[in-house]
Every structure is written in structure tokens, then in C-alpha cells.
Motif scaffolding. Structure first.
Motif, PDB file in Angstrom:
ATOM      1  N   LYS A 234       0.825  -1.204   0.000  1.00  0.00           N
ATOM      2  CA  LYS A 234       0.000   0.000   0.000  1.00  0.00           C
ATOM      3  C   LYS A 234       0.863   1.259   0.000  1.00  0.00           C
ATOM      4  O   LYS A 234       0.486   2.278  -0.582  1.00  0.00           O
ATOM      5  CB  LYS A 234      -0.925   0.000   1.219  1.00  0.00           C
ATOM      6  CG  LYS A 234      -2.119  -0.930   1.095  1.00  0.00           C
ATOM      7  CD  LYS A 234      -3.016  -0.818   2.317  1.00  0.00           C
ATOM      8  CE  LYS A 234      -4.249  -1.686   2.184  1.00  0.00           C
ATOM      9  NZ  LYS A 234      -5.132  -1.586   3.383  1.00  0.00           N
ATOM     10  N   CYS A 266      -8.700   4.451   3.317  1.00  0.00           N
ATOM     11  CA  CYS A 266      -7.384   4.432   3.964  1.00  0.00           C
ATOM     12  C   CYS A 266      -7.419   5.175   5.299  1.00  0.00           C
ATOM     13  O   CYS A 266      -6.845   4.729   6.292  1.00  0.00           O
ATOM     14  CB  CYS A 266      -6.355   5.058   3.030  1.00  0.00           C
ATOM     15  SG  CYS A 266      -4.667   5.023   3.656  1.00  0.00           S
ATOM     16  N   SER A 272      -4.559   0.906   9.739  1.00  0.00           N
ATOM     17  CA  SER A 272      -3.541   1.689   9.041  1.00  0.00           C
ATOM     18  C   SER A 272      -2.542   2.270  10.038  1.00  0.00           C
ATOM     19  O   SER A 272      -2.922   2.787  11.095  1.00  0.00           O
ATOM     20  CB  SER A 272      -4.183   2.827   8.236  1.00  0.00           C
ATOM     21  OG  SER A 272      -4.949   2.305   7.185  1.00  0.00           O
ATOM     22  N   MET A 276       1.034   5.207   6.961  1.00  0.00           N
ATOM     23  CA  MET A 276       0.027   5.080   5.916  1.00  0.00           C
ATOM     24  C   MET A 276      -0.951   6.254   5.961  1.00  0.00           C
ATOM     25  O   MET A 276      -1.353   6.786   4.924  1.00  0.00           O
ATOM     26  CB  MET A 276      -0.744   3.766   6.091  1.00  0.00           C
ATOM     27  CG  MET A 276       0.093   2.523   5.849  1.00  0.00           C
ATOM     28  SD  MET A 276       0.633   2.380   4.136  1.00  0.00           S
ATOM     29  CE  MET A 276      -0.929   2.172   3.332  1.00  0.00           C
ATOM     30  N   CYS A 280      -1.532   8.972   2.954  1.00  0.00           N
ATOM     31  CA  CYS A 280      -2.879   9.223   2.457  1.00  0.00           C
ATOM     32  C   CYS A 280      -3.196  10.722   2.492  1.00  0.00           C
ATOM     33  O   CYS A 280      -3.774  11.275   1.543  1.00  0.00           O
ATOM     34  CB  CYS A 280      -3.876   8.444   3.308  1.00  0.00           C
ATOM     35  SG  CYS A 280      -5.555   8.486   2.696  1.00  0.00           S
TER      36      CYS A 280
END
Length: 339
Positions: A234, A266, A272, A276, A280
Motif C-alpha cells: 500500500k 485508507c 492503518s 500510511m 494518504c
């Protein structure tokens, strides 16, 4: 024909009835032969034929081949017996051929699996080496200047491989040591480095395979299962989306593809990591910067309400908090423009 007494007449009639019944069974058996070969019950039917063969032999042994039996029936019985023996020989031959064919299929399966494993391992090694080489901008510039057709072929391979990988491991992700995982990671790493340059992201978003690949990133990211291996995957996917968003054509394509749905998933994903979440928000920052199209502004705010982002501004990490505040600023500015 010799004269027969009453007892011999009954015996003859019974014998003929037995023969005619057996003859019908023989005809039925002969008619069933093609169907037997078309099924997987060859061995079972072969055994049945052997049993029938024994019964026929017994019938022939018990039946007295005397001059009292017509020659026509005798000849027909002999002919049918010969056909049965021929069919029995054919069944044995075809059964053997079928067994040999199954053995050959298993051998070829093992060979294909071995070759597939070798090719995947080779691809994983070369992919990771190329990933590291592509970190140098001059390498990517050389590729784009002299080998654009090969880059196009490469994007086609990446597009197909990534989709097949996610479809295969959608429910259970492989460990990070898996060669297929390493192969896909290498491919995505190369695309990330290619899209890091202005020329690279322009090529990516104007190439048909590149556009399809970006579309798959947006669509498949929310579908990835919760597993340790998906975090690194990801990360690369979000980095590619961020790089694409810095291109005018790429930004338009992301907005048309409703990238906000993926970003919302996300941000909502409790699993997450902070990294991450930051990535995002970086993509969201790039997408909302100087956004002036009412349609896209409405879609973004409807999917990711400002109130949700305000919650993130209280994060302990300052970089996450600052990124969230920047997104809110851009969205509020865009709202003023459209009023």
C-alpha cells in the motif's frame, strides 16, 4: 434334422431363449462402448466387461453345439464372441493408453510448476535489482529517452501481473518472503521511481497500460486483506498515486476515477499505521491544492467530510497534524471559490 423327443425340444427352446437374451445383452454392451470411453469410469467398466466375458464364456461352454442348433445362430454366436474378444483387447489397450496419458499430464504439471517457480524467482531477483537501479534519476531518464517502447511493454506486464496477484491472494495474502510477493513489490517499486520524474509520470498517465494500472491501484487498494505484506504494498501504491497527482493530466484522471473513495477507506482503516495515514493525507493534499471544479469539490467533501479531517488534526505526530490542517485549508479555500 433328426427327430427330437419332447424333453429335447424343451431343452432346445430354453437354450435358444438363453442365447437370444445373451445376444441382446451383447448388443447393448457393444452400443455402450463409445460412452464408456467418454467417461472416467473406464477401469470400472473394463472390470464389468471382464465379468461379462466370463459369463459369456460360461454360456458358450454350457451350450451344446450339436447339430440340433441351426447353423445361422451358431455362426452369429461365434461372430459375437469374436467381437467381444476384439472389444476386450481394445479396452485393455485404451485403458493402458489412458493411464499413460494421466501419468504424462502429471509429469507435465510438475514440469510447468518447476519452470513457473524458476521464472518467478528470476523475476523477483531482477525486479528488485532494477528497482534499486531506478532510484537514480539518470537511469530513468535514459530509459525514457531511448527505450520508451520497452517501458510501455513493461507497464503492460506490471498491469497484468498486479491484477492477477491481487485476484489470487485477495482472501489470504502471502508472506513477505514469498517470491511472487517479492516480484510484485519489485515491479511497483520500479513504477514508483519512474513516476517520480515529470517525464516519467507523464509517460505513465498517457500510456494505455499505465492508465489501466493506475485505475487498478485506485480500485484494488480497499480490497487488499489485512496482512503484514499489504502495508509495504500500500505504501508503494500511495506513492505512485501521489506522483501521478502532481501531473495535470494525472490529477484529472484521479479525480475522474474517484480517488477520494480509496483515500477515505485508507483514513477510516483502523489497522492503518501512522505512516500510511500520513501518505494518504499527502495524496489528499496534492489532490485538493488549487482545486476549483465544483463537481470534484463536492465529491471530495461528501466522501471525506471536513469534520473527519479535523479529528486527525489532534494527532500526536506533528507532521500528520500539519498535513490534516493543510487539507482543511485547501478544501475551505475551494469552497469559497465555488460560492
Amino acid at each position: 434334422m433328426d427327430e427330437l423327443n419332447l424333453e429335447n425340444e424343451h431343452e432346445l427352446l430354453n437354450s435358444l431363449e438363453t442365447i437370444l437374451t445373451s445376444e441382446c445383452n451383447l448388443h447393448e454392451y457393444i452400443d455402450d462402448i463409445p460412452q464408456i470411453f467418454a467417461t472416467d469410469n473406464l477401469k470400472t467398466m473394463s472390470h464389468k466387461e471382464e465379468t461379462n466375458g466370463e459369463n459369456i464364456e460360461t454360456l458358450f461352454d454350457k451350450f451344446p453345439m450339436s447339430s440340433n442348433v441351426s447353423k445361422d445362430n451358431t455362426n452369429e454366436i461365434v461372430t459375437l464372441k469374436s467381437k467381444c474378444e476384439e472389444l476386450h483387447t481394445q479396452i485393455e489397450r485404451l485403458t493402458k493408453e489412458k493411464e499413460e496419458a494421466f501419468e504424462e499430464i502429471e509429469r507435465l504439471k510438475d514440469q510447468i510448476l518447476s519452470q513457473s517457480t524458476y521464472c518467478t524467482s528470476l523475476g523477483a531477483v531482477l525486479g528488485n535489482l532494477t528497482w534499486r537501479a531506478s532510484r537514480f534519476p539518470q537511469i530513468v531518464d535514459t530509459w525514457l529517452s531511448n527505450f520508451q517502447s520497452k517501458i510501455g511493454e513493461f507497464l503492460s506486464i506490471v498491469n497484468g501481473t498486479f491484477g492477477a496477484f491481487v485476484d489470487t491472494y485477495r482472501s489470504a495474502f502471502p508472506p513477505t518472503s514469498n517470491v511472487e510477493y517479492q516480484f510484485v513489490m519489485g515491479l511497483l517499486g520500479i513504477v514508483t521511481n519512474i513516476s517520480a520524474s515529470p517525464e516519467g509520470r507523464e509517460f505513465l498517465i498517457t500510456n494505455s497500460s499505465g492508465m489501466e494500472f493506475v485505475q487498478k491501484l485506485i480500485k484494488l487498494m480497499p480490497e487488499l486483506p489485512l496482512a503484514p505484506g499489504t502495508v509495504s504494498l500500500k505504501r508503494l501504491m500511495l506513492m505512485i498515486l501521489y506522483n501521478v497527482s502532481m501531473n495535470k493530466t494525472g490529477l484529472q484522471y484521479l479525480l475522474e476515477s474517484r480517488v477520494e473513495d480509496t483515500l477515505s477507506h485508507c483514513l477510516d482503516d483502523e489497522a492503518s499505521s501512522e505512516e500510511m495515514q500520513l501518505l494518504c493525507l499527502r495524496v489528499l493534499q496534492s489532490v485538493t491544492y488549487d482545486l476549483d471544479k465544483p463537481k470534484y469539490i463536492h465529491n471530495l467533501i461528501a466522501t471525506i467530510p471536513i469534520e473527519k479531517i479535523e479529528i486527525i488534526t489532534s494527532a500526536k505526530r506533528s507532521d500528520i497534524s500539519n498535513a490534516a490542517k493543510q487539507v482543511i485549508k485547501y478544501l475551505q479555500h475551494s469552497q469559497k471559490i465555488t460560492k
